[in-house]
Design a protein around this motif. Structure first.
Motif, mmCIF file in Angstrom:
data_model
loop_
_atom_site.group_PDB
_atom_site.id
_atom_site.type_symbol
_atom_site.label_atom_id
_atom_site.label_comp_id
_atom_site.label_asym_id
_atom_site.label_seq_id
_atom_site.Cartn_x
_atom_site.Cartn_y
_atom_site.Cartn_z
ATOM 1 N N ASN A 33 -1.781 -43.042 29.679
ATOM 2 C CA ASN A 33 -0.840 -43.493 30.705
ATOM 3 C C ASN A 33 0.619 -43.439 30.243
ATOM 4 O O ASN A 33 1.517 -43.764 31.011
ATOM 5 C CB ASN A 33 -1.199 -44.910 31.154
ATOM 6 C CG ASN A 33 -2.480 -44.918 31.971
ATOM 7 O OD1 ASN A 33 -2.493 -44.494 33.109
ATOM 8 N ND2 ASN A 33 -3.564 -45.370 31.364
ATOM 9 N N VAL A 92 3.625 -37.801 28.697
ATOM 10 C CA VAL A 92 2.735 -36.638 28.751
ATOM 11 C C VAL A 92 2.740 -35.894 27.417
ATOM 12 O O VAL A 92 1.687 -35.498 26.920
ATOM 13 C CB VAL A 92 3.140 -35.689 29.904
ATOM 14 C CG1 VAL A 92 2.351 -34.394 29.844
ATOM 15 C CG2 VAL A 92 2.937 -36.366 31.250
ATOM 16 N N ARG A 106 -5.499 -38.435 33.208
ATOM 17 C CA ARG A 106 -4.351 -39.214 33.683
ATOM 18 C C ARG A 106 -4.528 -39.690 35.126
ATOM 19 O O ARG A 106 -3.735 -40.495 35.611
ATOM 20 C CB ARG A 106 -3.058 -38.403 33.533
ATOM 21 C CG ARG A 106 -2.719 -38.112 32.074
ATOM 22 C CD ARG A 106 -1.446 -37.306 31.918
ATOM 23 N NE ARG A 106 -0.265 -38.134 32.080
ATOM 24 C CZ ARG A 106 0.287 -38.868 31.127
ATOM 25 N NH1 ARG A 106 -0.244 -38.924 29.916
ATOM 26 N NH2 ARG A 106 1.370 -39.570 31.368
ATOM 27 N N ASN A 107 -5.571 -39.168 35.804
ATOM 28 C CA ASN A 107 -5.783 -39.492 37.218
ATOM 29 C C ASN A 107 -7.231 -39.879 37.517
ATOM 30 O O ASN A 107 -7.673 -39.803 38.661
ATOM 31 C CB ASN A 107 -5.364 -38.299 38.086
ATOM 32 C CG ASN A 107 -3.875 -38.040 37.978
ATOM 33 O OD1 ASN A 107 -3.069 -38.756 38.556
ATOM 34 N ND2 ASN A 107 -3.499 -37.042 37.192
ATOM 35 N N ASN A 159 -6.814 -44.894 35.833
ATOM 36 C CA ASN A 159 -5.552 -44.224 35.516
ATOM 37 C C ASN A 159 -5.070 -43.478 36.759
ATOM 38 O O ASN A 159 -5.780 -42.623 37.269
ATOM 39 C CB ASN A 159 -5.728 -43.227 34.372
ATOM 40 C CG ASN A 159 -6.256 -43.877 33.108
ATOM 41 O OD1 ASN A 159 -6.063 -45.073 32.887
ATOM 42 N ND2 ASN A 159 -6.919 -43.103 32.278
ATOM 43 N N GLN A 160 -3.883 -43.787 37.204
ATOM 44 C CA GLN A 160 -3.354 -43.151 38.420
ATOM 45 C C GLN A 160 -1.890 -42.777 38.202
ATOM 46 O O GLN A 160 -1.011 -43.256 38.893
ATOM 47 C CB GLN A 160 -3.504 -44.095 39.627
ATOM 48 C CG GLN A 160 -4.950 -44.465 39.941
ATOM 49 C CD GLN A 160 -5.817 -43.272 40.313
ATOM 50 O OE1 GLN A 160 -5.379 -42.367 40.998
ATOM 51 N NE2 GLN A 160 -7.061 -43.271 39.867
ATOM 52 N N THR A 161 -1.638 -41.911 37.217
ATOM 53 C CA THR A 161 -0.255 -41.552 36.910
ATOM 54 C C THR A 161 0.348 -40.630 37.965
ATOM 55 O O THR A 161 1.562 -40.582 38.111
ATOM 56 C CB THR A 161 -0.144 -40.836 35.549
ATOM 57 O OG1 THR A 161 -0.815 -39.577 35.640
ATOM 58 C CG2 THR A 161 -0.726 -41.681 34.419
ATOM 59 N N ASP A 172 0.401 -37.537 37.572
ATOM 60 C CA ASP A 172 0.908 -36.380 36.825
ATOM 61 C C ASP A 172 -0.016 -35.181 36.987
ATOM 62 O O ASP A 172 -1.238 -35.310 36.856
ATOM 63 C CB ASP A 172 1.000 -36.697 35.330
ATOM 64 C CG ASP A 172 2.003 -37.788 35.019
ATOM 65 O OD1 ASP A 172 2.981 -37.920 35.775
ATOM 66 O OD2 ASP A 172 1.808 -38.505 34.016
#
Length: 116
Positions: free
Chosen positions: A56, A59, A95-96, A100-102, A104
């Motif tokens: 998170n 990058v 990341r998603n 995790n919900q960045t 990106d």
């Protein structure tokens, strides 16, 4: 033909949905044995990716960890093993996924830049 397909994948800009679905496949094949399909890991040897500060966080730091591994840990260097598109997809996926919900979307070009 497979190498040509990989090269074509490395050259294109991917949609988020394609990155996530491809990344889930790459994760299942390369990462889930240690980090588990649910991203909860098997601490302390294999840390959770769900809620991870690395996943998170910036990058570039996650790209570096996935490509080069982490010395003194079980984390392998996947840079030599996976294509730019595969690396971009699996990093986007983690990341998603889970909690995790960045938002990106990592592109193969981002991985290629990190290789240089």
């Amino acid at each position: 033909a497979k190498a040509e397909a990989a090269a074509a994948g490395d050259a294109k800009v991917w949609e988020m949905a394609d990155l996530v679905s491809t990344g889930e496949e790459v994760f299942a094949a390369n990462c889930a044995a240690c980090h588990q399909a649910d991203g909860k890991g098997l601490p302390p040897a294999f840390p959770a990716l769900d809620g991870s500060a690395v996943v998170n966080g910036p990058v570039a730091a996650q790209i570096d960890t996935v490509m080069h591994g982490r010395e003194g840990t079980a984390m392998a260097a996947f840079g030599p093993m996976l294509s730019d598109a595969q690396l971009a997809a699996v990093i986007t996926y983690t990341r998603n996924a889970w909690g995790n919900q960045t938002g990106d979307a990592i592109q193969p070009a981002d991985i290629a830049a990190a290789r240089n």
